[in-house]
Design a protein around this motif. Structure first.
Motif: not given
Length: 218
Positions: A140-148, A207-209
């Protein structure tokens, strides 16, 4: 000023070769940075307090000093204590440690962004904290960290130019070598800037994809 088209046509193969090495260099450093960040973030969360303090000093030191200084310390400084690296490994190590420090904080923030109820649910199933982190929290944290993660990779693409000072043949060093023989700095630096820009825009779109694919359903 000579005709720019022949100049750029002749320079393009060398610039593209440098671009390829830039991508390899950035991706290798990104991989190393992710590994470092995952270890640091998990150990600061689950490890003993003394280790968390030591890792906190590492994060603070690498976030608080210039990357160029870190490159010099690793490549020129470590041989004085008997630890010598070739330019490419030294550059990858410097960028990996630098990226790892920033990503460690990003991952720690992403983990903190996961609901406390997820930890409690995992505990109710009999999971230890390390098991809960690995199987429940981290995905779950990976989803939140994708922008970073995406922003760090874009930054690494640009930061590879700094390691040209230790003779790593990437885009910037290739550009400097071309300028030394053609004496045409403006068009060649502009060409290099355009390549960096294209790489950054491409990675931002990727990244957006990825963010859309990993987004939780509403």
């Amino acid at each position: 000023m000579p005709d720019l088209l022949p100049l750029l046509r002749d320079a393009l193969p060398i610039l593209l070769t440098g671009t390829g090495w830039t991508l390899v260099f950035a991706l290798a450093s990104m991989g190393g940075g992710v590994i470092v960040a995952a270890l640091v973030a998990s150990l600061r969360l689950l490890g003993p307090s003394w280790l968390a303090h030591i890792l906190g000093v590492y994060v603070s030191a690498f976030r608080g000093t210039p990357l160029l200084v870190q490159v010099f310390v690793i490549y020129y400084g470590l041989p004085s204590i008997g630890f010598q690296l070739e330019p490419l490994p030294a550059g990858v190590l410097a960028l990996s440690l630098n990226a790892g420090a920033y990503l460690a904080e990003s991952l720690r923030g992403a983990i903190a962004g996961v609901s406390q109820g997820q930890w409690e649910a995992a505990a109710s199933l009999g999971m230890q904290r390390n098991q809960a982190l690995h199987y429940i929290i981290a995905p779950q944290a990976l989803r939140l960290a994708v922008p970073s993660l995406g922003n760090t990779l874009v930054s690494l693409i640009k930061d590879t130019s700094l390691v040209s000072v230790i003779a790593v043949t990437e885009l910037m060093l290739a550009t400097k070598e071309l300028i030394s023989t053609t004496f045409q700095p403006l068009p060649l630096y502009l060409a290099a800037a355009a390549i960096y820009w294209v790489l950054s825009v491409g990675l931002e779109r990727l990244q957006r994809v990825l963010e859309r694919k990993l987004a939780l359903p509403a």
